[in-house]
Design an enzyme around this catalytic site. Structure first.
Site, mmCIF file in Angstrom:
data_model
loop_
_atom_site.group_PDB
_atom_site.id
_atom_site.type_symbol
_atom_site.label_atom_id
_atom_site.label_comp_id
_atom_site.label_asym_id
_atom_site.label_seq_id
_atom_site.Cartn_x
_atom_site.Cartn_y
_atom_site.Cartn_z
ATOM 1 N N SER A 61 -24.319 -25.315 30.727
ATOM 2 C CA SER A 61 -25.429 -25.316 29.782
ATOM 3 C C SER A 61 -25.465 -26.556 28.902
ATOM 4 O O SER A 61 -26.529 -26.935 28.401
ATOM 5 C CB SER A 61 -25.354 -24.075 28.895
ATOM 6 N N GLY A 98 -23.989 -21.153 32.031
ATOM 7 C CA GLY A 98 -23.012 -20.140 32.387
ATOM 8 C C GLY A 98 -22.054 -20.545 33.490
ATOM 9 O O GLY A 98 -21.163 -19.770 33.850
ATOM 10 N N ASN A 126 -16.712 -23.155 29.942
ATOM 11 C CA ASN A 126 -16.858 -21.708 30.101
ATOM 12 C C ASN A 126 -15.570 -21.055 30.572
ATOM 13 O O ASN A 126 -15.282 -19.906 30.221
ATOM 14 C CB ASN A 126 -18.005 -21.399 31.065
ATOM 15 N N ASP A 209 -25.916 -20.610 17.647
ATOM 16 C CA ASP A 209 -24.704 -20.068 18.270
ATOM 17 C C ASP A 209 -23.469 -20.905 17.953
ATOM 18 O O ASP A 209 -22.339 -20.497 18.232
ATOM 19 C CB ASP A 209 -24.878 -19.925 19.785
ATOM 20 N N HIS A 212 -23.951 -24.875 21.294
ATOM 21 C CA HIS A 212 -24.839 -25.781 22.035
ATOM 22 C C HIS A 212 -25.534 -26.764 21.102
ATOM 23 O O HIS A 212 -26.106 -26.355 20.082
ATOM 24 C CB HIS A 212 -25.890 -24.980 22.815
#
Length: 236
Positions: A61, A98, A126, A209, A212
């Site tokens: 991402s 993801g 991730n 979040d 990002h």
């Protein structure tokens, strides 16, 4: 039935037969087209001019530009930099939100169906956030590097270094950070020390979040990437 009528009747049947044959020849093709799976990546992944060199950004991402328009993500900003400097390169965004190193390895063959001059590998974050065993992450990244070189030994590889918050404990966090410089040294590939340098931990440069980057954050990420990429391009 008169001979003339019979002749016209036969011509009409022949005409119908030709139409039937033509329609049967087109139907399977149309059916196959309807059943084809839509591409999972942006259209520009497979479209480029024959005389352009390709820089492919393969990541998650962070590369995809989560929460933003694709044009705001750092690969698109790299393209603008390339264009402004007159470099004949196409920057392709192959980021998938993801994505883990395992999932990236599974889709790599499809991505490498095109010629790639510079391969920017941005995966692993991730894995770290999910606490995937460190050796598994290291092994998957090594396999990705090996496969890129196997497909085309001339491809230049740039590995993006990554760090994670200390949620998984100090030992895991520290060992995770070392994976990237170790692999870069072992494989003699270029390293971006930390992709999110100057961005990570800054609320003003990250989405809500806290993970990002915002559009402004991606501008800084682009500079982090460009600092290394600029030394690769002239020799690619």
């Amino acid at each position: 039935m008169t001979p003339r009528l019979m002749h016209n009747f036969l011509k009409f049947r022949y005409f119908l037969l030709v139409l039937f044959i033509l329609s049967c020849g087109e139907t399977p093709k149309k059916k196959n087209q309807d059943n084809e799976a839509p591409p999972t990546e942006a259209p520009n992944e497979t479209v480029r001019a024959n005389d352009e060199k390709v820089i492919l950004f393969f990541g998650n991402s962070l590369t995809a530009g989560y929460g933003l328009d694709t044009e705001q993500a750092f690969p698109a900003l790299i393209q603008k930099r390339l264009d402004s400097l007159g470099f004949d390169y196409s920057a392709i965004n192959s980021g998938l939100s993801g994505e883990t190193t395992s999932a990236g390895l599974n889709r790599l063959n499809w991505v490498l169906d095109q010629r790639v001059d510079v391969f920017v590998l941005e995966l692993g974050a991730n894995d770290g956030l999910r606490g995937i065993p460190l050796e598994e992450t290291r092994e998957n990244l090594q396999k990705i590097i090996d496969l890129v070189h196997m497909k085309n030994p001339e491809t230049k590889i740039v590995l993006a270094g990554m760090q994670i918050p200390p949620n998984m404990g100090e030992t895991y966090t520290s060992q995770f950070r070392k994976i990237f410089p170790d692999l870069a040294q072992r494989n003699k590939v270029a390293l971006i020390p930390f992709l999110l340098e100057g961005v990570a931990g800054n609320p003003a440069l990250n989405l809500e979040d806290g993970i990002h980057p915002t559009a402004e954050g991606h501008k800084i990420v682009m500079e982090n990437v460009w600092e290394v990429l600029a030394n690769i391009i002239p020799s690619s």
